[in-house]
Design a protein around this motif. Structure first.
Motif, PDB file in Angstrom:
ATOM      1  N   ALA A 180       0.857  -1.187   0.000  1.00 41.18           N
ATOM      2  CA  ALA A 180       0.000   0.000   0.000  1.00 41.18           C
ATOM      3  C   ALA A 180       0.894   1.238   0.000  1.00 41.18           C
ATOM      4  N   GLU A 312      -3.956   0.581   4.908  1.00 40.39           N
ATOM      5  CA  GLU A 312      -4.359   1.419   3.781  1.00 40.39           C
ATOM      6  C   GLU A 312      -4.899   2.777   4.198  1.00 40.39           C
ATOM      7  N   THR A 368      -4.612   5.240   1.185  1.00 46.97           N
ATOM      8  CA  THR A 368      -3.519   4.903   0.287  1.00 46.97           C
ATOM      9  C   THR A 368      -3.763   5.385  -1.146  1.00 46.97           C
ATOM     10  N   TYR A 371      -2.300   0.167  -4.588  1.00 49.54           N
ATOM     11  CA  TYR A 371      -1.385  -0.938  -4.371  1.00 49.54           C
ATOM     12  C   TYR A 371      -0.296  -0.935  -5.440  1.00 49.54           C
TER      13      TYR A 371
END
Length: 506
Positions: A180, A312, A368, A371
């Motif tokens: 993250a 996150e 976040t 990914y």
């Protein structure tokens, strides 16, 4: 807009250079000392050719070198990849390769596994903390003391506020751990607003027994202290007597921990320790049982405020707003600038009430960027413009949120996330195992314990304890199953999927 998270350390050092930032059992480091040490690390990393955006993995427990390395990495415009010192070689190698790390800073505790991992990931250099045998390490491996000896310009890299500061690995309930990307701005806002909401005071001393490689310890405790100029009392490893001694020695005012820590302290013999300095506690990482909460509060005479967050969400997403306005067993309300909704399977918002349980979704400055190298998973997690947490809960009529369950099968053992599929994939490599399912079973001390149910291949033989010992050698200590049940055949659903619900009921 340019901004670097390490500015928090610099500003606090300018405001109070002689104030203790970190207190360890063996001594203390002031804000000025940590600022200078991290500046030397940044200078050395630049001199070694690392450039803004490069990834540096940091695998250390709560020691002074972690903090100087962390802020040095930030000052140089590099990206921190924090790793648990308990990871095994295969896990370390995966994280290094997936993150595109160029450097691993590690120490004696993790040396053997780290050295093996580096042999599997060419091109990653190493820096060693403490007395470590240099045999078998990559060419050019150096000592952390060499970084601290560097001299030169102590400039803080003026990167963009949205640049990634920390690449923090986490897992869903499927697939391998994913990174993250947490930006300088999201981490700054989270610790700034979180600290203000929680109610820190100028002379607060915050206990840091939670690991700095975890988002709770890194963001809420270490960053929060640096941002607000507070002192951190560092306990390298959780043991009730060590925590009680630190509270007395450093006059700790804020206890921060996960439910298992509160459980252990409530049960510990605290006679002979002066804990009168404590004024408030913070709990996260997992839902705290009511009995644990009440036992701790009665024993130590302070309120414990529960909050909620994920890797996150840069740690903090919700906080109970003060001891006089909290609701027991609630995770509180979203911090300023963060929105929380409860949605159904079609992502439609549900009304308040305990009868309207749905998935918790979030959006705000703390979330976040996505990914790392996983655009499809990022899109899926952010569908409709909201980050889908995978947690189930509800909101009451007063806006307080409650978590009731995990949407998937995540096991939280002692505050650490254990992802069943990762453990199952390991068990499937055991020569005698045909099928495996990993579950979380309730545990009074840890919240949940990791349990595996397996069936064996025809003609194969294995004892449960042997499978436990085998897994212990190949996966981090908090992940391996403590109990294994062997049955003839795992139950299946109509599609052939293992029916974990039936295993839990059995």
């Amino acid at each position: 807009m340019s901004f670097n998270l390490a500015t928090m350390l610099r500003e606090s050092a300018l405001a109070g250079p002689g104030k203790d930032f970190l207190r360890f059992p063996a001594g203390a480091l002031t804000y000025a000392e940590v600022d200078e040490a991290s500046g030397r690390v940044a200078t050395a990393l630049r001199a070694r050719g690392y450039r803004p955006g490069d990834k540096v993995a940091l695998q250390l427990p709560n020691v002074p070198e972690f903090v100087s390395a962390y802020f040095g990495i930030l000052k140089a415009g590099l990206v921190l990849v924090p790793l648990n010192p308990l990871l095994k070689a295969g896990e370390i190698a995966y994280h290094l390769a997936d993150s595109d790390a160029r450097l691993l800073i590690t120490g004696a505790f993790s040396a053997e596994e780290a050295r093996t991992a580096l042999a599997e990931v060419p091109g990653v250099a190493a820096v060693l903390v403490g007395e470590v045998d240099a045999t078998g390490w990559p060419d050019g491996t150096g000592a952390f003391a060499e970084l601290l000896a560097a001299e030169g310009d102590d400039e803080i890299h003026p990167g963009a506020a949205d640049d990634t500061a920390v690449l923090l690995y986490t897992s869903g309930t499927t697939g391998r751990p994913k990174g993250a990307e947490l930006s300088h701005f999201s981490l700054y806002m989270t610790c700034t607003i979180g600290g203000q909401t929680f109610g820190t005071e100028p002379d607060d001393v915050v206990l840091a027994v939670l690991p700095f490689f975890h988002v709770y310890g890194l963001s809420s405790i270490l960053n929060g202290a640096a941002r607000h100029g507070r002192t951190v009392s560092v306990v390298p490893r959780f043991e009730p007597k060590a925590v009680l001694a630190a509270i007395e020695r450093d006059r700790v005012t804020i206890m921060a921990g996960v439910p298992t820590m509160y459980h252990a302290l409530a049960a510990a013999d605290s006679s002979g320790y002066d804990t009168s300095s404590l004024r408030i506690g913070s709990s996260g990482g997992a839902a705290i049982p009511e009995q644990v909460l009440r036992s701790f509060e009665e024993k130590f005479g302070i309120p414990v405020l529960e909050g909620y967050g994920l890797s996150e969400s840069s740690s903090t997403a919700t906080v109970n707003p003060g001891a006089d306005r909290r609701k027991l067993l609630s995770i509180g309300k979203p911090i300023w600038g963060v929105q929380l909704r409860i949605v159904d399977e079609q992502d439609r918002q549900l009304p308040p009430g305990a009868e309207h349980v749905g998935e918790i979704v979030l959006r705000g400055h703390n979330i976040t960027k996505g990914y790392y190298k996983r655009p499809e998973e990022t899109v899926k997690a952010f569908r409709g413009g909201w980050f889908h947490t995978g947690d189930l809960g509800y909101v009451d009529e007063d806006g307080f949120a409650f978590v009731v369950d995990r949407k998937k099968d995540l096991v939280i053992r002692g505050g650490y996330n254990v992802y069943p599929r990762e453990v199952e994939e390991l068990l499937y490599t055991h020569p005698a195992v045909a099928e495996a399912a990993v579950l979380g079973e309730p545990d009074d001390r840890l919240g949940e314990e990791v349990v595996a149910v397996v069936s064996l291949k025809p003609g194969a033989f294995a004892e449960p304890d042997e499978i436990v010992a085998w897994a212990k050698e190949r996966i981090a200590a908090y992940k391996y199953p403590r109990r294994v049940r062997i049955i003839d055949e795992l139950p299946k659903g109509p599609t052939g999927k293992i029916a974990k619900l039936l295993l839990r009921e059995g």
